[in-house]
Design a protein around this motif. Structure first.
Motif, PDB file in Angstrom:
ATOM      1  N   ARG A  28       0.789  -1.254  -0.123  1.00  0.00           N
ATOM      2  CA  ARG A  28       0.179  -0.095   0.124  1.00  0.00           C
ATOM      3  C   ARG A  28       0.828   1.204  -0.024  1.00  0.00           C
ATOM      4  O   ARG A  28       1.570   1.456   1.166  1.00  0.00           O
ATOM      5  CB  ARG A  28      -1.100   0.003   1.141  1.00  0.00           C
ATOM      6  N   LEU A  29       1.006   1.959  -1.240  1.00  0.00           N
ATOM      7  CA  LEU A  29       1.763   3.268  -1.315  1.00  0.00           C
ATOM      8  C   LEU A  29       0.738   4.517  -0.552  1.00  0.00           C
ATOM      9  O   LEU A  29      -0.372   4.475  -0.546  1.00  0.00           O
ATOM     10  CB  LEU A  29       1.830   3.412  -2.617  1.00  0.00           C
ATOM     11  N   THR A  30       1.527   5.389   0.007  1.00  0.00           N
ATOM     12  CA  THR A  30       1.001   6.763   0.511  1.00  0.00           C
ATOM     13  C   THR A  30       0.853   7.551  -0.597  1.00  0.00           C
ATOM     14  O   THR A  30       1.352   8.027  -1.323  1.00  0.00           O
ATOM     15  CB  THR A  30       2.028   7.008   1.590  1.00  0.00           C
ATOM     16  N   GLY A  31      -0.319   8.491  -0.197  1.00  0.00           N
ATOM     17  CA  GLY A  31      -0.815   9.618  -0.991  1.00  0.00           C
ATOM     18  C   GLY A  31      -2.078   9.181  -2.037  1.00  0.00           C
ATOM     19  O   GLY A  31      -1.928   8.196  -2.486  1.00  0.00           O
ATOM     20  N   CYS A  32      -2.872  10.189  -2.039  1.00  0.00           N
ATOM     21  CA  CYS A  32      -3.802  10.140  -3.149  1.00  0.00           C
ATOM     22  C   CYS A  32      -4.187  11.579  -3.409  1.00  0.00           C
ATOM     23  O   CYS A  32      -4.503  12.353  -2.277  1.00  0.00           O
ATOM     24  CB  CYS A  32      -4.906   9.240  -2.592  1.00  0.00           C
ATOM     25  N   PRO A  33      -4.503  11.962  -4.567  1.00  0.00           N
ATOM     26  CA  PRO A  33      -5.012  13.132  -4.966  1.00  0.00           C
ATOM     27  C   PRO A  33      -6.545  13.368  -4.991  1.00  0.00           C
ATOM     28  O   PRO A  33      -7.089  14.421  -5.011  1.00  0.00           O
ATOM     29  CB  PRO A  33      -4.543  13.462  -6.503  1.00  0.00           C
ATOM     30  N   LEU A  34      -7.248  12.057  -4.636  1.00  0.00           N
ATOM     31  CA  LEU A  34      -8.824  12.240  -4.766  1.00  0.00           C
ATOM     32  C   LEU A  34      -8.938  12.127  -3.223  1.00  0.00           C
ATOM     33  O   LEU A  34      -8.471  11.742  -2.206  1.00  0.00           O
ATOM     34  CB  LEU A  34      -9.281  11.143  -5.451  1.00  0.00           C
ATOM     35  N   ARG A  35     -10.203  12.558  -3.078  1.00  0.00           N
ATOM     36  CA  ARG A  35     -10.888  12.407  -1.710  1.00  0.00           C
ATOM     37  C   ARG A  35     -12.526  11.938  -1.811  1.00  0.00           C
ATOM     38  O   ARG A  35     -13.396  12.554  -1.466  1.00  0.00           O
ATOM     39  CB  ARG A  35     -10.923  13.832  -0.963  1.00  0.00           C
ATOM     40  N   CYS A  36     -12.620  10.521  -2.070  1.00  0.00           N
ATOM     41  CA  CYS A  36     -13.982  10.006  -2.422  1.00  0.00           C
ATOM     42  C   CYS A  36     -14.487   9.747  -1.094  1.00  0.00           C
ATOM     43  O   CYS A  36     -14.092   9.487  -0.060  1.00  0.00           O
ATOM     44  CB  CYS A  36     -13.557   8.488  -2.989  1.00  0.00           C
ATOM     45  N   VAL A  37     -16.036  10.145  -1.171  1.00  0.00           N
ATOM     46  CA  VAL A  37     -16.549  10.252   0.019  1.00  0.00           C
ATOM     47  C   VAL A  37     -16.780   8.725   0.769  1.00  0.00           C
ATOM     48  O   VAL A  37     -16.696   8.918   2.176  1.00  0.00           O
ATOM     49  CB  VAL A  37     -18.193  10.453  -0.416  1.00  0.00           C
ATOM     50  N   TYR A  38     -16.684   7.538   0.191  1.00  0.00           N
ATOM     51  CA  TYR A  38     -16.748   6.421   0.821  1.00  0.00           C
ATOM     52  C   TYR A  38     -15.603   5.640   0.704  1.00  0.00           C
ATOM     53  O   TYR A  38     -15.238   4.650   1.271  1.00  0.00           O
ATOM     54  CB  TYR A  38     -17.599   5.600  -0.041  1.00  0.00           C
ATOM     55  N   CYS A  39     -14.311   6.620   0.830  1.00  0.00           N
ATOM     56  CA  CYS A  39     -12.876   6.077   0.964  1.00  0.00           C
ATOM     57  C   CYS A  39     -12.864   5.215   2.148  1.00  0.00           C
ATOM     58  O   CYS A  39     -13.044   5.732   3.284  1.00  0.00           O
ATOM     59  CB  CYS A  39     -11.901   7.006   0.775  1.00  0.00           C
ATOM     60  N   GLU A  74      -3.462   6.286  -3.997  1.00  0.00           N
ATOM     61  CA  GLU A  74      -3.333   6.174  -5.505  1.00  0.00           C
ATOM     62  C   GLU A  74      -1.830   5.764  -5.934  1.00  0.00           C
ATOM     63  O   GLU A  74      -1.079   6.669  -5.827  1.00  0.00           O
ATOM     64  CB  GLU A  74      -3.931   7.382  -6.367  1.00  0.00           C
ATOM     65  N   PRO A  75      -1.602   4.669  -5.989  1.00  0.00           N
ATOM     66  CA  PRO A  75      -0.319   4.282  -6.368  1.00  0.00           C
ATOM     67  C   PRO A  75       0.450   5.137  -7.516  1.00  0.00           C
ATOM     68  O   PRO A  75       1.577   5.610  -7.327  1.00  0.00           O
ATOM     69  CB  PRO A  75      -0.242   2.896  -6.704  1.00  0.00           C
ATOM     70  N   LEU A  76      -0.216   5.390  -8.666  1.00  0.00           N
ATOM     71  CA  LEU A  76       0.418   6.130  -9.647  1.00  0.00           C
ATOM     72  C   LEU A  76       0.765   7.431  -9.243  1.00  0.00           C
ATOM     73  O   LEU A  76       1.419   8.330 -10.045  1.00  0.00           O
ATOM     74  CB  LEU A  76      -0.371   5.906 -10.833  1.00  0.00           C
ATOM     75  N   ALA A  77       0.197   8.077  -8.163  1.00  0.00           N
ATOM     76  CA  ALA A  77       0.769   9.383  -7.712  1.00  0.00           C
ATOM     77  C   ALA A  77       2.238   9.519  -7.555  1.00  0.00           C
ATOM     78  O   ALA A  77       2.705  10.649  -7.201  1.00  0.00           O
ATOM     79  CB  ALA A  77      -0.092   9.831  -6.575  1.00  0.00           C
ATOM     80  N   VAL A  95       1.263  -9.670 -10.908  1.00  0.00           N
ATOM     81  CA  VAL A  95       1.120  -8.385 -10.093  1.00  0.00           C
ATOM     82  C   VAL A  95      -0.316  -7.682 -10.695  1.00  0.00           C
ATOM     83  O   VAL A  95      -0.414  -7.592 -11.946  1.00  0.00           O
ATOM     84  CB  VAL A  95       2.350  -7.487 -10.550  1.00  0.00           C
ATOM     85  N   SER A  96      -0.810  -7.027  -9.751  1.00  0.00           N
ATOM     86  CA  SER A  96      -1.779  -6.162 -10.097  1.00  0.00           C
ATOM     87  C   SER A  96      -1.907  -5.007  -9.608  1.00  0.00           C
ATOM     88  O   SER A  96      -1.182  -4.892  -8.480  1.00  0.00           O
ATOM     89  CB  SER A  96      -3.514  -6.779  -9.671  1.00  0.00           C
ATOM     90  N   LEU A  97      -2.391  -4.101 -10.210  1.00  0.00           N
ATOM     91  CA  LEU A  97      -2.305  -2.517  -9.544  1.00  0.00           C
ATOM     92  C   LEU A  97      -3.834  -2.171  -9.517  1.00  0.00           C
ATOM     93  O   LEU A  97      -4.570  -2.179 -10.362  1.00  0.00           O
ATOM     94  CB  LEU A  97      -1.632  -1.711 -10.597  1.00  0.00           C
ATOM     95  N   GLU A  98      -4.203  -1.611  -8.275  1.00  0.00           N
ATOM     96  CA  GLU A  98      -5.346  -1.022  -8.185  1.00  0.00           C
ATOM     97  C   GLU A  98      -5.345   0.605  -8.260  1.00  0.00           C
ATOM     98  O   GLU A  98      -4.511   1.192  -7.463  1.00  0.00           O
ATOM     99  CB  GLU A  98      -5.625  -1.249  -6.603  1.00  0.00           C
ATOM    100  N   THR A  99      -5.935   1.127  -9.240  1.00  0.00           N
ATOM    101  CA  THR A  99      -5.802   2.607  -9.406  1.00  0.00           C
ATOM    102  C   THR A  99      -7.151   3.295  -9.525  1.00  0.00           C
ATOM    103  O   THR A  99      -8.050   2.585 -10.044  1.00  0.00           O
ATOM    104  CB  THR A  99      -4.884   2.855 -10.749  1.00  0.00           C
ATOM    105  N   SER A 100      -7.159   4.615  -9.415  1.00  0.00           N
ATOM    106  CA  SER A 100      -8.482   5.440  -9.262  1.00  0.00           C
ATOM    107  C   SER A 100      -8.966   5.601 -10.850  1.00  0.00           C
ATOM    108  O   SER A 100      -9.951   6.031 -10.981  1.00  0.00           O
ATOM    109  CB  SER A 100      -8.264   6.461  -8.608  1.00  0.00           C
TER     110      SER A 100
END
Length: 213
Positions: A28-39, A74-77, A95-100
């Motif tokens: 789990r990478l740190t940081g995300c530019p989004l703020r989804c309500v249900y995060c 968001e890993p790609l951030a 390998v799988s990548l979970e991205t927004s």
């Protein structure tokens, strides 16, 4: 090798996607530019520990597990995520990548399975969707719609059909736990004969969404 800010690395069962139930190592990478309500991983927005990719690979190896999921936040951030993904694939991991879906995925190693979340209206971040990413999806990849309302369902159904997503990759419909009744969603999918995979987040059923599970 570069460095990446990491929130946690843990071993668990995959709770989502088409590998649900399989033992998996999560990075789990740190940081995300989004703020989804249900995060449900807001704890990964900040903090974390800067870690070399070499050290990450060394820790992952100790679990003796072939399935690896790189997630966030968001890993790609973090640009170095692309290097991490390639290094993992080079070592023969699945390998799988979970991205927004908000950040360009064109640079992701083609051996990596992209699980891309298209943000629904109730997320509060629908405007961040990068629809250009659809062009980079292949048959091994998956698009996830997290559905919390009737509006979300109608919107997801329209996006699925308008972009012909089921002809390009696998589609996941997932209810927002505690908001969208899962049985109702399942019945809607069957009624409309949608070519999608219904999923419930397994880790929430087993461990009540505990961190590191």
């Amino acid at each position: 090798m570069g460095q990446i800010r990491i929130t946690e690395i843990f071993y668990s069962l995959q709770g989502e996607s088409n590998t649900v139930g399989l033992p998996t190592v999560f990075i789990r990478l740190t940081g995300c530019p989004l703020r989804c309500v249900y995060c449900d991983t807001a704890y990964a927005f900040t903090g974390g520990k800067k870690t070399s990719i070499a050290d990450i690979l060394s820790e992952v190896q100790q679990y003796g597990c072939r399935h690896i999921t790189v997630t966030g936040g968001e890993p790609l951030a973090q640009p170095a995520c692309l290097e991490l993904l390639t290094e993992l694939a080079d070592r023969g991991y699945n390998v799988s990548l979970e991205t927004s879906g908000a950040i360009d995925v064109s640079g992701v190693d083609p051996r990596v399975v992209k699980v891309m979340d298209l943000k629904t209206p109730s997320s509060g971040e629908m405007g961040k969707n990068n629809y250009g990413n659809i062009a980079y999806l292949t048959a091994q990849d998956q698009v996830k719609f997290v559905i919390g309302t009737a509006e979300d369902y109608g919107w997801s159904k329209a996006v699925l059909q308008n972009h012909g997503l089921d002809k390009r990759c696998q589609i996941l419909f997932s209810p927002v736990m505690g908001q969208q009744d899962p049985t109702q969603l399942a019945e809607q999918i069957l009624h409309d004969r949608l070519p999608v995979r219904f999923q419930i987040q397994l880790h929430k059923l087993l461990w009540d969404d505990a961190r590191g599970k």
